[in-house]
Design a protein around this motif. Structure first.
Motif, mmCIF file in Angstrom:
data_model
loop_
_atom_site.group_PDB
_atom_site.id
_atom_site.type_symbol
_atom_site.label_atom_id
_atom_site.label_comp_id
_atom_site.label_asym_id
_atom_site.label_seq_id
_atom_site.Cartn_x
_atom_site.Cartn_y
_atom_site.Cartn_z
ATOM 1 N N VAL A 172 0.829 -1.217 0.000
ATOM 2 C CA VAL A 172 0.000 0.000 0.000
ATOM 3 C C VAL A 172 0.859 1.261 0.000
ATOM 4 C CG1 VAL A 172 -1.986 -1.150 1.048
ATOM 5 C CG2 VAL A 172 -0.321 0.012 2.529
ATOM 6 N N ASP A 176 0.546 4.224 -2.819
ATOM 7 C CA ASP A 176 -0.064 5.480 -2.366
ATOM 8 C C ASP A 176 0.537 6.702 -3.061
ATOM 9 O OD1 ASP A 176 -1.698 7.147 -0.869
ATOM 10 O OD2 ASP A 176 -0.281 7.269 0.797
ATOM 11 N N ALA A 182 -7.976 7.575 -1.205
ATOM 12 C CA ALA A 182 -8.050 6.242 -0.613
ATOM 13 C C ALA A 182 -7.155 5.314 -1.416
ATOM 14 C CB ALA A 182 -9.488 5.718 -0.618
ATOM 15 N N VAL A 183 -6.736 4.224 -0.780
ATOM 16 C CA VAL A 183 -5.973 3.189 -1.460
ATOM 17 C C VAL A 183 -6.827 1.928 -1.496
ATOM 18 C CG1 VAL A 183 -3.927 1.704 -1.388
ATOM 19 C CG2 VAL A 183 -3.730 4.138 -0.845
ATOM 20 N N LEU A 185 -7.133 -2.126 -2.172
ATOM 21 C CA LEU A 185 -6.343 -3.347 -2.138
ATOM 22 C C LEU A 185 -7.244 -4.502 -2.564
ATOM 23 C CD1 LEU A 185 -3.992 -4.344 0.856
ATOM 24 C CD2 LEU A 185 -4.735 -5.869 -0.965
ATOM 25 N N THR A 192 -6.991 -9.544 5.109
ATOM 26 C CA THR A 192 -6.915 -8.127 5.470
ATOM 27 C C THR A 192 -7.796 -7.734 6.647
ATOM 28 O OG1 THR A 192 -8.656 -7.540 3.887
ATOM 29 C CG2 THR A 192 -6.378 -7.458 3.092
ATOM 30 N N LEU A 199 -3.357 -0.471 8.430
ATOM 31 C CA LEU A 199 -3.022 0.069 7.115
ATOM 32 C C LEU A 199 -3.492 1.518 6.987
ATOM 33 C CD1 LEU A 199 -3.957 -3.012 4.877
ATOM 34 C CD2 LEU A 199 -1.671 -2.314 5.621
ATOM 35 N N GLU A 200 -4.676 1.813 7.514
ATOM 36 C CA GLU A 200 -5.185 3.184 7.447
ATOM 37 C C GLU A 200 -4.359 4.132 8.312
ATOM 38 O OE1 GLU A 200 -9.824 2.651 6.151
ATOM 39 O OE2 GLU A 200 -9.403 3.099 8.253
ATOM 40 N N VAL A 207 -8.389 2.799 3.574
ATOM 41 C CA VAL A 207 -7.918 1.670 2.775
ATOM 42 C C VAL A 207 -9.105 0.736 2.579
ATOM 43 C CG1 VAL A 207 -6.387 -0.326 2.677
ATOM 44 C CG2 VAL A 207 -5.540 1.844 3.594
ATOM 45 N N THR A 209 -10.383 -2.867 1.185
ATOM 46 C CA THR A 209 -9.882 -4.189 0.841
ATOM 47 C C THR A 209 -11.034 -5.063 0.346
ATOM 48 O OG1 THR A 209 -10.185 -5.255 3.009
ATOM 49 C CG2 THR A 209 -8.192 -3.922 2.700
#
Length: 252
Positions: A172, A176, A182-183, A185, A192, A199-200, A207, A209
């Motif tokens: 990530v 980014d 936002a990312v 996945l 996840t 991750l956030e 994030v 997922t």
């Protein structure tokens, strides 16, 4: 009790669903029916076979018997391979077979982006560049502005399922961009559910997922709101934010 169903290919990260069920409201039940995944790779032909209408239709009876109020095809690759219009048709066909509202993980990502009101996203895909391109292409066709795509290079679902949280963090971070709100996945074989907040916090942004958005989509179709900040920004709002102005994501 709200029961929602998922068609999940194989067993690679299906334990994400009972984990999320524990985190969610005790009156929410997540039922998973495992479909036959076929070959364990991300080649276009394999992905199309994985999401074939007859293969999905064969799995819906168990979900109906369980009392599911909606069903989601929990395979990003097995839905994005058909493109935006094809993925929508796939879900329409699934809905007819199930007699229930239906969607897929690829469509769920699009609806989740809309729900967050995010203008631009980055994609951190575990797969090859070719498969990542299929997902990015679907997003773009749906009106989502993808500012960057990074491929993790996993050749099989089993390989992606074995990734540690440190490997997910590397993925990530590599994807980014400052302009991304936002990312994303994708990849339902990646574990996840236990790592979304980490991750956030790492990126200081939402994030999304694959298994997370699949659950959010199933609940959306069942008209059930759920508040579970442990599952990230997507589940942290008490009320859904307004849709962004302009073109609607699902074309309505």
């Amino acid at each position: 009790m709200t029961t929602v169903g998922f068609l999940y290919p194989g067993h690679f990260a299906d334990d994400d669903f009972p984990r999320m069920e524990v985190i969610l409201d005790t009156t929410i039940r997540l039922v998973v029916n495992r479909t036959e995944p076929g070959e364990d790779d991300h080649r276009t032909g394999t992905l199309r076979q994985r999401g074939a209408p007859e293969r999905l239709a064969a799995g819906v009876e168990e979900l109906r018997r369980a009392g599911a109020e909606s069903v989601v095809w929990a395979s990003t690759g097995g839905s994005c391979v058909y493109g935006w219009e094809g993925a929508r048709e796939q879900s329409t066909t699934l809905a007819r077979a199930a007699g229930l509202p239906a969607s897929s993980t690829s469509l769920a990502f699009v609806h989740a982006v809309q729900g967050l009101g995010v203008a631009r996203v980055a994609v951190a895909a575990p797969w090859s560049e070719e498969t990542a391109g299929l997902f990015t292409g679907l997003l773009s066709s749906a009106g989502v502005d993808v500012v960057a795509t990074h491929s993790g290079g996993a050749a099989t679902a089993a390989e992606a399922a074995a990734w540690s949280v440190d490997r997910l963090k590397e993925l990530v971070v590599a994807a980014d961009r400052p302009e991304a709100g936002a990312v994303l996945l994708p990849g339902n074989a990646v574990h996840t559910a236990a790592h979304i907040r980490d991750l956030e916090e790492l990126l200081s942004k939402p994030v999304l997922t694959a298994n997370q958005v699949a659950v959010f989509e199933a609940l959306r179709l069942a008209r059930r709101r759920a508040w579970a900040p442990q599952l990230g920004a997507l589940f942290a709002a008490r009320e859904a934010p307004p849709a962004p102005a302009g073109r609607t994501i699902d074309g309505e």
